[in-house]
Design a protein around this motif. Structure first.
Motif, PDB file in Angstrom:
ATOM      1  N   GLU A  99       0.812  -1.221   0.000  1.00  0.00           N
ATOM      2  CA  GLU A  99       0.000   0.000   0.000  1.00  0.00           C
ATOM      3  C   GLU A  99       0.845   1.271   0.000  1.00  0.00           C
ATOM      4  O   GLU A  99       0.369   2.330  -0.393  1.00  0.00           O
ATOM      5  CB  GLU A  99      -0.981   0.007   1.174  1.00  0.00           C
ATOM      6  CG  GLU A  99      -0.319   0.011   2.534  1.00  0.00           C
ATOM      7  CD  GLU A  99      -1.311  -0.071   3.669  1.00  0.00           C
ATOM      8  OE1 GLU A  99      -1.186   0.732   4.613  1.00  0.00           O
ATOM      9  OE2 GLU A  99      -2.208  -0.928   3.632  1.00  0.00           O
ATOM     10  N   ASN A 100       2.119   1.164   0.371  1.00  0.00           N
ATOM     11  CA  ASN A 100       3.011   2.330   0.347  1.00  0.00           C
ATOM     12  C   ASN A 100       3.788   2.457  -0.964  1.00  0.00           C
ATOM     13  O   ASN A 100       4.629   3.336  -1.111  1.00  0.00           O
ATOM     14  CB  ASN A 100       3.989   2.274   1.528  1.00  0.00           C
ATOM     15  CG  ASN A 100       4.916   1.065   1.466  1.00  0.00           C
ATOM     16  OD1 ASN A 100       4.898   0.279   0.523  1.00  0.00           O
ATOM     17  ND2 ASN A 100       5.724   0.910   2.509  1.00  0.00           N
ATOM     18  N   GLY A 101       3.534   1.542  -1.906  1.00  0.00           N
ATOM     19  CA  GLY A 101       4.198   1.591  -3.202  1.00  0.00           C
ATOM     20  C   GLY A 101       5.419   0.701  -3.323  1.00  0.00           C
ATOM     21  O   GLY A 101       5.989   0.569  -4.406  1.00  0.00           O
ATOM     22  N   LYS A 102       5.837   0.064  -2.233  1.00  0.00           N
ATOM     23  CA  LYS A 102       6.992  -0.838  -2.291  1.00  0.00           C
ATOM     24  C   LYS A 102       6.645  -2.057  -3.146  1.00  0.00           C
ATOM     25  O   LYS A 102       5.572  -2.651  -3.015  1.00  0.00           O
ATOM     26  CB  LYS A 102       7.380  -1.299  -0.879  1.00  0.00           C
ATOM     27  CG  LYS A 102       8.565  -2.231  -0.871  1.00  0.00           C
ATOM     28  CD  LYS A 102       8.890  -2.724   0.528  1.00  0.00           C
ATOM     29  CE  LYS A 102      10.024  -3.728   0.428  1.00  0.00           C
ATOM     30  NZ  LYS A 102      10.106  -4.603   1.554  1.00  0.00           N
ATOM     31  N   ILE A 103       7.559  -2.423  -4.029  1.00  0.00           N
ATOM     32  CA  ILE A 103       7.331  -3.546  -4.936  1.00  0.00           C
ATOM     33  C   ILE A 103       7.437  -4.864  -4.174  1.00  0.00           C
ATOM     34  O   ILE A 103       8.450  -5.146  -3.533  1.00  0.00           O
ATOM     35  CB  ILE A 103       8.332  -3.518  -6.109  1.00  0.00           C
ATOM     36  CG1 ILE A 103       8.140  -2.245  -6.933  1.00  0.00           C
ATOM     37  CG2 ILE A 103       8.173  -4.765  -6.981  1.00  0.00           C
ATOM     38  CD1 ILE A 103       9.220  -1.994  -7.969  1.00  0.00           C
ATOM     39  N   ILE A 104       6.379  -5.662  -4.258  1.00  0.00           N
ATOM     40  CA  ILE A 104       6.349  -7.001  -3.670  1.00  0.00           C
ATOM     41  C   ILE A 104       6.892  -8.003  -4.679  1.00  0.00           C
ATOM     42  O   ILE A 104       7.696  -8.875  -4.365  1.00  0.00           O
ATOM     43  CB  ILE A 104       4.903  -7.416  -3.306  1.00  0.00           C
ATOM     44  CG1 ILE A 104       4.294  -6.471  -2.281  1.00  0.00           C
ATOM     45  CG2 ILE A 104       4.866  -8.856  -2.810  1.00  0.00           C
ATOM     46  CD1 ILE A 104       2.812  -6.683  -2.073  1.00  0.00           C
TER      47      ILE A 104
END
Length: 129
Positions: A99-104
């Motif tokens: 949700e914070n934009g970090k790539i999973i």
């Protein structure tokens, strides 16, 4: 006549796939709903992007499954400004984001419905990292 039918079919396909295309709004919505984001980067000129959108990502069962866990986002390499952290060369490109934009997780390419479901299962292994 064939050309006219092809144009009509293409336009109806483009209208059927209508996902939001604002990255910042997607981040806000994901935080609010406590969901991750599924970002598809593609192009209107990419055969496999069009095939993915028209054969997989407009299907009710696929969209319902995605919306359960993800905020949906589509960015076009032709029409949208794409944030610099995202690769735009090989498309269609799939990004699964926190949700914070970090790539999973990220991957590229067309998948049929079964292959797309398998991709979602694969991403599940990386969600908590």
């Amino acid at each position: 006549m064939r050309y006219l039918i092809l144009v009509i079919a293409l336009l109806s396909t483009l209208n059927a796939f209508d996902w939001p295309s604002d990255y910042e709004e997607a981040l806000e919505q994901a935080k609010k709903e406590k969901k991750n984001i599924y970002l598809l980067i593609g192009s209107e000129y990419c055969h496999f992007c069009t095939k993915l959108k028209s054969n997989v990502l407009v299907k009710d069962e696929v969209v319902k499954r995605l919306k359960k866990d993800y905020v949906l986002l589509y960015l076009s390499t032709v029409m949208d400004e794409i944030p610099g952290q995202f690769e735009t060369k090989s498309i269609p490109r799939h990004y699964f984001l926190k949700e914070n934009g970090k790539i999973i997780y990220t991957t590229v390419g067309y998948r049929n419905i079964q292959g797309f479901y398998e991709l979602l299962e694969e991403v599940e292994m990386f969600k908590d990292d």
